[in-house]
Scaffold this motif. Structure first.
Motif, PDB file in Angstrom:
ATOM      1  N   ILE A   9       0.129   6.132   1.190  1.00 43.72           N
ATOM      2  CA  ILE A   9      -1.175   5.497   1.226  1.00 43.72           C
ATOM      3  C   ILE A   9      -2.263   6.567   1.311  1.00 43.72           C
ATOM      4  O   ILE A   9      -2.122   7.545   2.045  1.00 43.72           O
ATOM      5  N   ASN A  10      -3.341   6.395   0.544  1.00 43.21           N
ATOM      6  CA  ASN A  10      -4.425   7.380   0.609  1.00 43.21           C
ATOM      7  C   ASN A  10      -5.503   6.904   1.585  1.00 43.21           C
ATOM      8  O   ASN A  10      -5.440   5.809   2.148  1.00 43.21           O
ATOM      9  N   ASN A  11      -6.526   7.732   1.762  1.00 41.02           N
ATOM     10  CA  ASN A  11      -7.560   7.429   2.752  1.00 41.02           C
ATOM     11  C   ASN A  11      -8.358   6.167   2.407  1.00 41.02           C
ATOM     12  O   ASN A  11      -8.733   5.393   3.290  1.00 41.02           O
ATOM     13  N   SER A  12      -8.615   5.949   1.121  1.00 39.23           N
ATOM     14  CA  SER A  12      -9.379   4.767   0.713  1.00 39.23           C
ATOM     15  C   SER A  12      -8.605   3.488   0.999  1.00 39.23           C
ATOM     16  O   SER A  12      -9.167   2.489   1.469  1.00 39.23           O
ATOM     17  N   GLN A  13      -7.313   3.518   0.717  1.00 39.99           N
ATOM     18  CA  GLN A  13      -6.479   2.349   0.994  1.00 39.99           C
ATOM     19  C   GLN A  13      -6.370   2.100   2.501  1.00 39.99           C
ATOM     20  O   GLN A  13      -6.433   0.956   2.954  1.00 39.99           O
ATOM     21  N   LEU A  14      -6.200   3.165   3.265  1.00 40.47           N
ATOM     22  CA  LEU A  14      -6.120   3.021   4.720  1.00 40.47           C
ATOM     23  C   LEU A  14      -7.412   2.456   5.284  1.00 40.47           C
ATOM     24  O   LEU A  14      -7.396   1.597   6.172  1.00 40.47           O
ATOM     25  N   PHE A  15      -8.535   2.912   4.751  1.00 46.75           N
ATOM     26  CA  PHE A  15      -9.828   2.434   5.232  1.00 46.75           C
ATOM     27  C   PHE A  15      -9.982   0.937   4.965  1.00 46.75           C
ATOM     28  O   PHE A  15     -10.450   0.181   5.836  1.00 46.75           O
ATOM     29  N   LEU A  16      -9.602   0.478   3.761  1.00 46.37           N
ATOM     30  CA  LEU A  16      -9.671  -0.950   3.462  1.00 46.37           C
ATOM     31  C   LEU A  16      -8.747  -1.745   4.380  1.00 46.37           C
ATOM     32  O   LEU A  16      -9.131  -2.800   4.895  1.00 46.37           O
ATOM     33  N   LEU A  17      -7.539  -1.242   4.592  1.00 51.94           N
ATOM     34  CA  LEU A  17      -6.610  -1.927   5.500  1.00 51.94           C
ATOM     35  C   LEU A  17      -7.206  -2.052   6.897  1.00 51.94           C
ATOM     36  O   LEU A  17      -7.127  -3.106   7.534  1.00 51.94           O
ATOM     37  N   ALA A  66       0.823  -1.221   0.000  1.00 55.46           N
ATOM     38  CA  ALA A  66       0.000   0.000   0.000  1.00 55.46           C
ATOM     39  C   ALA A  66       0.848   1.258   0.000  1.00 55.46           C
ATOM     40  O   ALA A  66       0.486   2.273  -0.590  1.00 55.46           O
ATOM     41  N   HIS A  67       1.993   1.215   0.647  1.00 52.18           N
ATOM     42  CA  HIS A  67       2.851   2.395   0.781  1.00 52.18           C
ATOM     43  C   HIS A  67       3.871   2.520  -0.354  1.00 52.18           C
ATOM     44  O   HIS A  67       4.606   3.504  -0.407  1.00 52.18           O
TER      45      HIS A  67
END
Length: 410
Positions: free
Chosen positions: A55-63, A49-50
């Motif tokens: 990492i953007n907010n959408s990726q962080l939310f999925l994680l 992801a990084h």
């Protein structure tokens, strides 16, 4: 006024952090793995992801959603921090840990979905995923299927899921990805040598005669798979009696069972979980257990489940009008949590009384409700007040249960 804005921003941040809990990814195959493998998997996912400009907010939310579904002990931020510690030894441990495991396919799909959520150039991420896939010995045909599946997940498109499934290699179970696909695939059926899964998006009346296979009889469903998963199904037991035999694990989720004179049988099964299910209008015992290791009833409703019988001897015998075993000592664990029993029990057409009206198996019952649950004799006369007039056997445990117009617990 500034202080109010600061407090509001503080609350907004708290709500943002709590949002992932509302959309936790359920039933990810990683959840059943040991902590060592969870750690390897999630650290590598954070590293991917990084890889391209952060990492953007959408990726962080999925994680966050994935991690909450897998473990409650470690935060996404902590896994992101641990990813900075990755070195060649970590890579070697990751490859050795997953190259022969089916879980590597879930990792590739998670990685592809995560990459697609990026708002920067993701070519580097895709190259990284391709290189890891090669190290994990994933073949070209397997990659093709996983990429098509990931695309269907990203677009929430059932037609693309169906097209992907046509290209699915036989060694990959589509059931593995149900934690994603259940959101947009209306009907999901997966059959393997030792597993069977059937899931609908909404509760659907299903006639098992529609599906001919070796585990189905003309008027019964005899299932001998090692693992069985049924979700959102309405089953009329008058037409199709259920019998689960020799199963390692059974999960019946949000199903409705329309009662009749046919009981649902579980024989020689190890682990049974019934969650969010409804049982109604049974004229016989609802559940009959034989040599079951553990059964859990969670948030299930039993309505008008009444065992009709004729017994002309033996006052205050244990009945088990809803949950019964001929040899109750063989049932190692019965757990009932947040369930409701309304107008349930037994009716004897003779002048003999019964105890253990709901279950003749010792169980642990918590946070459940019992409304108008009795045994009747002479068809319509409630059994008289007596210390033996109980819902469960004497060794059962009760915690935070409510009783309205019913016999005492034990």
């Amino acid at each position: 006024m500034q202080i109010y804005k600061e407090k509001a921003n503080l609350l907004r941040e708290a709500m943002k952090n709590n949002k992932a809990k509302l959309y936790t990814v359920i039933n990810h195959p990683l959840a059943s793995q040991e902590e060592y493998y969870r750690d390897l998997y999630l650290k590598m996912l954070c590293l991917i992801a990084h890889y391209s400009d952060g990492i953007n907010n959408s990726q962080l939310f999925l994680l966050q959603r994935l991690i909450l579904g897998v473990t409650q002990d470690t935060s996404a931020q902590e896994y992101i921090r641990r990813a900075t510690e990755a070195d060649e030894n970590f890579l070697e441990d990751f490859i050795d840990g997953f190259k022969t495991e089916e879980l590597k396919f879930a990792f590739v799909v998670d990685s592809l979905v995560l990459s697609a959520l990026g708002n920067q150039d993701t070519n580097g991420q895709l190259q990284f995923i391709a290189e890891l896939s090669e190290q994990l010995r994933i073949t070209a045909s397997e990659i093709k299927y996983l990429a098509l599946l990931a695309q269907s997940i990203i677009e929430q498109n059932q037609d693309k899921f169906n097209s992907a499934d046509e290209a699915r290699p036989v060694n990959i179970s589509s059931e593995m990805f149900h934690y994603y696909t259940k959101a947009y695939v209306q009907v999901f059926i997966s059959t393997r040598e030792d597993r069977f899964s059937m899931s609908f998006q909404e509760r659907t009346l299903y006639n098992f005669d529609q599906k001919a296979d070796h585990y189905l009889g003309p008027t019964s469903m005899l299932m001998r798979k090692s693992y069985i998963y049924l979700e959102n199904m309405i089953i009329n037991t008058k037409d199709f009696q259920l019998a689960f035999v020799g199963c390692e694990k059974i999960e019946l989720i949000n199903c409705e069972f329309i009662g009749s004179g046919n009981s649902i049988h579980f024989k020689y099964c190890k682990e049974i979980r019934l969650e969010g299910c409804t049982f109604r209008d049974f004229k016989e015992r609802s559940l009959i257990l034989e040599e079951v290791t553990e059964i859990k009833l969670i948030s299930c409703d039993f309505n008008q489940c009444v065992h009709n019988y004729s017994r002309s001897s033996g006052d205050w015998e244990k009945l088990g009008g809803v949950i019964y075993s001929q040899n109750p000592s063989e049932i190692q664990h019965l757990f009932i949590e947040q369930c409701s029993f309304k107008d349930c029990g037994g009716v004897n057409d003779r002048y003999y009384f019964s105890s253990a009206i709901i279950s003749n198996i010792n169980g642990r019952v918590t946070d459940s409700k019992f409304i108008n649950c009795w045994n009747y004799h002479n068809n319509d006369e409630c059994d008289p007040e007596n210390p033996l007039r109980t819902l469960f056997p004497v060794s059962s445990l009760s915690k935070n249960n409510r009783f309205t117009g019913s016999a005492k617990f034990s």
